[in-house]
Design a protein around this motif. Structure first.
Motif, short mmCIF file in Angstrom:
data_model
loop_
_atom_site.label_atom_id
_atom_site.label_comp_id
_atom_site.label_asym_id
_atom_site.label_seq_id
_atom_site.Cartn_x
_atom_site.Cartn_y
_atom_site.Cartn_z
N ARG A 116 0.81 -1.21 0.00
CA ARG A 116 0.00 0.00 0.00
C ARG A 116 0.85 1.27 0.00
N ASN A 117 2.01 1.22 0.64
CA ASN A 117 2.86 2.40 0.73
C ASN A 117 3.92 2.47 -0.36
N GLU A 118 3.85 1.53 -1.29
CA GLU A 118 4.85 1.49 -2.35
C GLU A 118 4.56 2.59 -3.38
N THR A 119 5.54 3.44 -3.64
CA THR A 119 5.38 4.53 -4.59
C THR A 119 5.61 4.01 -6.01
N LYS A 120 4.85 4.57 -6.95
CA LYS A 120 4.97 4.15 -8.34
C LYS A 120 6.28 4.69 -8.90
N LYS A 121 7.05 3.81 -9.54
CA LYS A 121 8.33 4.22 -10.11
C LYS A 121 8.12 4.93 -11.45
N LYS A 122 9.04 5.86 -11.73
CA LYS A 122 9.01 6.55 -13.01
C LYS A 122 9.60 5.66 -14.09
N LYS A 123 9.23 5.95 -15.33
CA LYS A 123 9.76 5.20 -16.46
C LYS A 123 11.28 5.35 -16.51
N CYS A 124 11.97 4.28 -16.88
CA CYS A 124 13.43 4.33 -17.00
C CYS A 124 13.82 5.36 -18.06
N GLN A 125 14.75 6.23 -17.70
CA GLN A 125 15.21 7.24 -18.66
C GLN A 125 16.63 7.67 -18.33
N ILE A 126 17.26 8.25 -19.34
CA ILE A 126 18.63 8.73 -19.22
C ILE A 126 18.73 9.74 -18.07
N GLY A 127 19.83 9.68 -17.34
CA GLY A 127 20.08 10.65 -16.28
C GLY A 127 19.65 10.22 -14.90
N MET A 128 18.92 9.11 -14.80
CA MET A 128 18.49 8.63 -13.49
C MET A 128 19.68 8.13 -12.69
N LYS A 129 19.68 8.40 -11.40
CA LYS A 129 20.73 7.89 -10.52
C LYS A 129 20.42 6.44 -10.17
N THR A 130 21.44 5.60 -10.25
CA THR A 130 21.24 4.18 -9.98
C THR A 130 21.73 3.84 -8.57
N PRO A 131 20.85 3.30 -7.73
CA PRO A 131 21.27 2.91 -6.38
C PRO A 131 22.00 1.57 -6.43
N PHE A 132 22.40 1.09 -5.25
CA PHE A 132 22.97 -0.25 -5.16
C PHE A 132 22.25 -1.00 -4.04
N PRO A 133 21.61 -2.12 -4.34
CA PRO A 133 21.55 -2.75 -5.67
C PRO A 133 20.61 -2.00 -6.60
N SER A 134 20.93 -2.06 -7.90
CA SER A 134 20.12 -1.37 -8.89
C SER A 134 18.97 -2.23 -9.39
N GLY A 135 18.94 -3.49 -8.96
CA GLY A 135 17.88 -4.39 -9.38
C GLY A 135 18.10 -5.78 -8.80
N TYR A 136 17.27 -6.70 -9.23
CA TYR A 136 17.39 -8.09 -8.79
C TYR A 136 16.84 -8.99 -9.88
N THR A 137 17.18 -10.26 -9.80
CA THR A 137 16.65 -11.23 -10.75
C THR A 137 15.49 -11.99 -10.11
N PHE A 138 14.48 -12.26 -10.91
CA PHE A 138 13.34 -13.06 -10.44
C PHE A 138 12.78 -13.80 -11.64
N GLN A 139 12.65 -15.13 -11.50
CA GLN A 139 12.25 -16.00 -12.61
C GLN A 139 13.16 -15.77 -13.82
N GLY A 140 14.43 -15.51 -13.53
CA GLY A 140 15.42 -15.35 -14.58
C GLY A 140 15.38 -14.02 -15.30
N ARG A 141 14.57 -13.05 -14.80
CA ARG A 141 14.45 -11.74 -15.45
C ARG A 141 14.96 -10.65 -14.53
N TRP A 142 15.61 -9.65 -15.11
CA TRP A 142 16.15 -8.54 -14.32
C TRP A 142 15.04 -7.51 -14.09
N ILE A 143 14.88 -7.12 -12.81
CA ILE A 143 13.86 -6.14 -12.43
C ILE A 143 14.56 -4.96 -11.78
N SER A 144 14.41 -3.80 -12.37
CA SER A 144 15.05 -2.59 -11.86
C SER A 144 14.39 -2.14 -10.56
#
Length: 577
Positions: free
Chosen positions: A328-356
């Motif tokens: 319920r408190n999860e904020t909607k992420k913006k579309k991936c675009q140039i210039g975004m700062k990437t945190p660490f970790p920048s994503g994870y794998t689930f069912q063999g797919r990378w999720i940002s």
């Protein structure tokens, strides 16, 4: 000639202070007696005074002296910092600024990786003796929670380490779900580490913390890396008519024999070959390399890099069960675009797919979506063979993309994919020296990445992807830093003439753990990754975190698997469409 401005003079003084610190670190161990040290300090003081006097007296005269390297044949102390011989007539203002940036980054790294001498393996960090416990454990964990683990480093005798610096790799994973994610390591520099994981999926989750190298090994690798250029042997092929002539080449050659100098005066990039008799320097056509049987590690240090002592698991059967989270408190992420700062970790794998974790991805799951994205695009891939994998992947997935015969030979020739109907061009070119491979490759179409960027006109339908790192690991770090700075400057020039052009930096990936750690250890890659992020941190570029991806996928291969390449290309398509 006008005297230097006070601002320029301050920059010069700062540069000299960095030189003085590095000189003292290098020379003081050679002068154990107090009287000799006093004499050394006096000589350095006189030298600095002379530099300041020359700077205030005459701009041109000072720069002439400053750009002429001081040669100490035995120690070669200045060789990595001063411009190579032959570049002394280059533009001095930009080069002095670049050299200052190189030295500043080196100084910070030297502070972060202090010397850790040791006399016996038993005093180094032991994965078996060290303890790993969950910090502030909970009864239950849910998706979105953070799991903190406290690691207490101990040596082989069970004594607690009093300093940090161990090179660790942390990961959570669920094999049945084909899920994985990196962990963030915080070093408190006293032998304790906090390893933090974000719990991205529900179900049973296992933990892994690998001791890649103890701090003593890290210190040894850092010292050895910056000590010499001769771990790799370059062999150049010249053509004398139709007969090949082979000769020694390199980033630097310690010889008085006649040399061919291949210089980029603007960017202070240099490469040399011994000149074959009666053959012009322009006759150089091909190059290959071999690993040299040379090491700057002591026999004691080399023991740390046996396979049994690297990438050793520190966690003993530690796992948890993660429950569904409250979204319920999860904020909607913006579309991936140039210039975004990437945190660490920048994503994870689930069912063999990378999720940002920082942006909303569009799935390019069918060929029509990919074709619509690529239509009328000019895509320039610049870097090593891990980026060349994209060309092979795209040719397999997008059947209308066909290879254009570029009249080259071998796998390192320029690769071009074309779809004439949709006006799509995808081109891969290898980066310039150093390029490490036993296979013979052409140097006639070689160019440093900054020069390649300068040749791109750029517009809103043009994209450039850059990666470098793997081929730089065997050489002193200043080579990599200088190249990254030059690439940044080229991107800045590109944005001035075409701010709509999209530029993406793909970081290097982890690779196999082998006993040639002095040359290819992921420690070197990790340092280069940090440098790259620092240099490009405020540029309007996209980041594809191949380092994070390959840890999450647990893909320890210099050429990652197809699933990793698919995830990288998917992030690229999200950035440009």
């Amino acid at each position: 000639m006008a005297a230097l401005s006070s601002r320029t003079l301050l920059r010069i003084l700062k540069l000299m202070e960095l030189y003085r610190r590095r000189l003292l670190r290098t020379l003081l161990p050679l002068f154990p007696k107090a009287s000799a040290r006093k004499l050394l300090l006096l000589v350095l003081f006189i030298f600095v005074f002379w530099v300041v006097f020359m700077a205030s007296k005459d701009h041109t005269e000072f720069l002439f002296h400053f750009n002429n390297p001081i040669t100490l044949r035995r120690w070669h102390i200045f060789k990595g910092f001063f411009p190579p011989e032959g570049l002394q007539n280059a533009s001095t203002s930009s080069s002095a600024e670049a050299e200052l940036m190189v030295l500043e980054i080196l100084e910070k790294l030297n502070q972060q990786i202090p010397p850790r001498p040791f006399t016996d393996l038993s005093t180094t960090t032991s994965a078996k003796e060290s303890t790993v416990t969950i910090f502030n454990p909970r009864d239950t964990y849910s998706v979105g929670d953070q799991l903190d683990v406290l690691l207490l480093a101990k040596d082989y005798s069970g004594r607690r380490k009093e300093y940090g610096g161990d090179f660790l790799r942390a990961r959570i994973f669920s094999p049945a779900l084909k899920a994985g994610a990196s962990g963030k390591v915080t070093d408190f520099n006293n032998g304790t580490y906090l390893v933090s994981f974000t719990l991205f999926w529900e179900g049973p989750v296992s933990l892994s913390i690998l001791l890649m190298h103890p701090s003593e090994g890290v210190s040894a690798l850092w010292r050895a890396r910056n000590q010499g250029y001769d771990r790799i042997i370059f062999t150049g092929q010249f053509l004398n008519g139709t007969a090949p002539v082979f000769t020694k080449c390199g980033l630097t050659l310690n010889t008085n024999a006649e040399q061919c100098q291949y210089l980029d005066a603007r960017d202070h990039e240099a490469f040399y070959c011994l000149k074959p008799p009666h053959v012009p320097c322009e006759a150089l056509t091909h190059m290959k390399t071999n690993n040299n049987n040379v090491s700057y590690l002591s026999l004691q240090e080399q023991f740390l890099f046996r396979r049994v002592n690297m990438a050793v698991e520190m966690v003993k059967s530690l796992s948890i069960t993660v429950l569904p989270g409250n979204n319920r408190n999860e904020t909607k992420k913006k579309k991936c675009q140039i210039g975004m700062k990437t945190p660490f970790p920048s994503g994870y794998t689930f069912q063999g797919r990378w999720i940002s974790t920082f942006c909303e991805q569009k799935e390019f799951s069918n060929i029509n979506d990919i074709n619509n994205c690529l239509t009328r695009k000019l895509i320039y891939l610049m870097g090593d063979s891990t980026l060349r994998q994209w060309v092979y992947y795209l040719s397999n997935v997008v059947k209308t993309l066909t290879f254009f015969d570029h009249h080259g030979t071998g796998m390192f020739k320029t690769h071009v994919l074309l779809d004439v109907k949709r006006h799509i061009l995808v081109q891969w070119k290898k980066h310039g020296h150093p390029f490490v491979t036993k296979k013979l490759f052409s140097v006639k179409d070689d160019n440093y990445i900054p020069r390649e960027i300068d040749q791109v006109a750029g517009d809103s339908r043009t994209a450039i992807v850059i990666t470098l790192g793997q081929h730089f690991r065997p050489f002193p770090i200043n080579i990599f830093i200088r190249r990254a700075i030059n690439i940044r400057k080229a991107i800045e020039r590109l944005f001035l003439r075409s701010p709509e052009t999209k530029v993406i930096i793909k970081t290097e990936n982890i690779r196999e753990v082998n006993e040639n750690a002095e040359i290819f250890s992921d420690f070197h890659g990790n340092i280069q990754n940090l440098i790259l992020r620092n240099i490009f941190r405020d540029l309007n570029v996209g980041i594809i975190d191949a380092w994070d991806m390959t840890i999450a996928y647990h893909c320890e291969d210099v050429h990652p698997s197809t699933s990793v390449i698919e995830s990288q290309v998917a992030m690229f398509l999200n950035y440009i469409c």
